[in-house]
Scaffold this motif. Structure first.
Motif, short mmCIF file in Angstrom:
data_model
loop_
_atom_site.label_atom_id
_atom_site.label_comp_id
_atom_site.label_asym_id
_atom_site.label_seq_id
_atom_site.Cartn_x
_atom_site.Cartn_y
_atom_site.Cartn_z
N ILE A 18 70.92 -36.17 13.71
CA ILE A 18 70.95 -35.08 14.62
C ILE A 18 71.65 -33.98 14.04
O ILE A 18 72.71 -33.72 13.87
CB ILE A 18 71.74 -35.41 16.10
CG1 ILE A 18 71.36 -36.71 16.59
CG2 ILE A 18 71.48 -34.28 17.00
CD1 ILE A 18 69.89 -36.96 16.96
N ALA A 19 70.63 -32.87 13.98
CA ALA A 19 71.37 -31.74 13.35
C ALA A 19 72.46 -31.26 14.27
O ALA A 19 72.37 -31.17 15.45
CB ALA A 19 70.21 -30.64 13.25
N PRO A 32 66.40 -45.74 16.83
CA PRO A 32 66.97 -45.78 15.23
C PRO A 32 66.01 -44.77 14.34
O PRO A 32 64.82 -44.83 14.50
CB PRO A 32 66.73 -47.52 15.07
CG PRO A 32 65.93 -48.03 16.12
CD PRO A 32 66.11 -46.95 17.39
N GLU A 33 66.59 -44.50 13.29
CA GLU A 33 65.93 -43.73 12.28
C GLU A 33 65.47 -42.49 12.57
O GLU A 33 64.41 -42.11 12.06
CB GLU A 33 65.09 -44.57 11.62
CG GLU A 33 65.67 -45.81 11.02
CD GLU A 33 66.79 -45.83 9.92
OE1 GLU A 33 66.93 -44.73 9.39
OE2 GLU A 33 67.67 -46.61 10.09
N CYS A 34 65.72 -42.01 13.83
CA CYS A 34 64.95 -40.74 14.41
C CYS A 34 65.74 -39.59 13.55
O CYS A 34 67.04 -39.58 13.32
CB CYS A 34 65.38 -40.55 15.90
SG CYS A 34 64.06 -41.63 17.01
N GLN A 35 65.03 -38.44 13.59
CA GLN A 35 65.57 -37.19 12.91
C GLN A 35 65.07 -36.20 14.04
O GLN A 35 64.16 -35.80 14.36
CB GLN A 35 64.88 -36.85 11.63
CG GLN A 35 64.74 -37.94 10.56
CD GLN A 35 66.20 -38.18 10.07
OE1 GLN A 35 66.65 -37.31 9.76
NE2 GLN A 35 66.22 -39.32 9.79
N GLU A 53 61.80 -45.51 17.84
CA GLU A 53 61.93 -45.66 16.36
C GLU A 53 61.45 -44.53 15.49
O GLU A 53 60.07 -44.46 15.49
CB GLU A 53 61.88 -47.17 15.79
CG GLU A 53 62.24 -47.08 14.35
CD GLU A 53 61.86 -48.46 13.79
OE1 GLU A 53 62.03 -48.68 12.62
OE2 GLU A 53 61.35 -49.36 14.54
N SER A 54 62.01 -43.96 14.52
CA SER A 54 61.56 -42.96 13.54
C SER A 54 60.73 -41.91 14.30
O SER A 54 59.78 -41.48 13.51
CB SER A 54 60.73 -43.88 12.56
OG SER A 54 61.39 -45.03 11.96
N VAL A 55 61.11 -41.40 15.36
CA VAL A 55 60.49 -40.31 15.80
C VAL A 55 61.15 -39.10 15.21
O VAL A 55 62.48 -39.08 14.98
CB VAL A 55 60.81 -40.13 17.39
CG1 VAL A 55 60.34 -38.67 17.81
CG2 VAL A 55 59.96 -41.23 18.09
N HIS A 76 57.50 -43.57 15.44
CA HIS A 76 56.54 -42.99 14.31
C HIS A 76 55.71 -41.83 14.71
O HIS A 76 54.66 -41.56 14.16
CB HIS A 76 55.83 -43.86 13.49
CG HIS A 76 56.63 -45.04 13.02
ND1 HIS A 76 57.51 -44.98 11.88
CD2 HIS A 76 56.83 -46.43 13.55
CE1 HIS A 76 57.88 -46.22 11.80
NE2 HIS A 76 57.77 -47.03 12.70
N THR A 77 56.25 -41.05 15.70
CA THR A 77 55.64 -39.90 16.42
C THR A 77 56.27 -38.77 15.52
O THR A 77 57.58 -38.51 15.44
CB THR A 77 55.51 -39.70 17.77
OG1 THR A 77 54.73 -40.85 18.12
CG2 THR A 77 55.14 -38.36 18.35
N LEU A 78 55.62 -37.65 15.21
CA LEU A 78 56.03 -36.28 14.82
C LEU A 78 55.87 -35.21 15.75
O LEU A 78 54.80 -35.02 16.26
CB LEU A 78 55.63 -36.02 13.48
CG LEU A 78 56.26 -34.76 12.87
CD1 LEU A 78 56.31 -34.95 11.18
CD2 LEU A 78 55.46 -33.33 13.11
#
Length: 199
Positions: A18-19, A32-35, A53-55, A76-78
């Protein structure tokens, strides 16, 4: 920045990044692995938000849930820069490009693409693998996907979807619609007065 809102604090998986300039408020669960990048705002306004996961939530995107419309974003969504998601359900492997807008009650199925500055309107359903072209508007169920210059057709579908009624509980024909809308919504947002910044 993390905020406790209405007694609920964000829950962030230890592998998520998380910025420091992102804002995450209330009943938000980040998998997990989200940005979550700089300037993004993820705010649970009375309803929960769940990121799988991984959003990836890019710069200056806004994700907002309401009591009536929670948000779920599948793995896995952007969510692109300056995109906005309000009270929608989004499945796995979806691409929401820069500047897209997704409104309350929308449902976007797996592997859809909503391209730059496109709109998925209120209570609209996109079937799996649907593409909304750059700047176009998806509206209704069954969905119509129309270019912005076909405004009259879009407006006809939008009227049936009843944005002020569905989102704010107000009749579009109310003489002082914006007065009632801003006062009601303002009272709801004033609940942030009691928010607490967390660590």
């Amino acid at each position: 920045m993390l905020f406790d809102h209405l007694g609920a604090a964000p829950r962030i998986h230890p592998t998520a990044v998380i910025a420091p300039t992102a804002v995450i408020s209330g009943d938000v669960e980040i998998g997990p692995e989200c940005q979550v990048l700089h300037g993004a705002v993820i705010t649970a306004e009375g309803g929960p938000i769940r990121l799988g996961e991984s959003v990836i939530v890019m710069e200056n995107a806004v994700i907002r849930a309401t009591a009536a419309n929670p948000v779920h974003i599948g793995a896995h969504t952007l969510v692109g820069p300056m995109a906005s998601v309000s009270g929608a359900t989004i499945a796995e492997e979806v691409f929401l490009a820069t500047g897209t807008r997704v409104f309350n009650g929308a449902r976007i199925e797996a592997r859809c693409e909503v391209r730059i500055n496109a709109v998925v309107h209120l209570r609209t359903h996109l079937a799996p693998d649907t593409v909304v072209p750059i700047g176009w508007v998806a509206v209704g169920e069954p969905v119509q996907i129309l270019p912005a210059e076909r405004h009259e057709e879009i407006w006809a579908a939008q009227q049936e979807l009843d944005f002020p009624g569905y989102v704010f509980g107000l009749d579009r024909e109310t003489p002082d619609l914006m007065v009632q809308l801003t006062e009601r919504y303002g009272r709801s947002l004033a609940r942030h007065r009691s928010d607490r910044m967390l660590g």
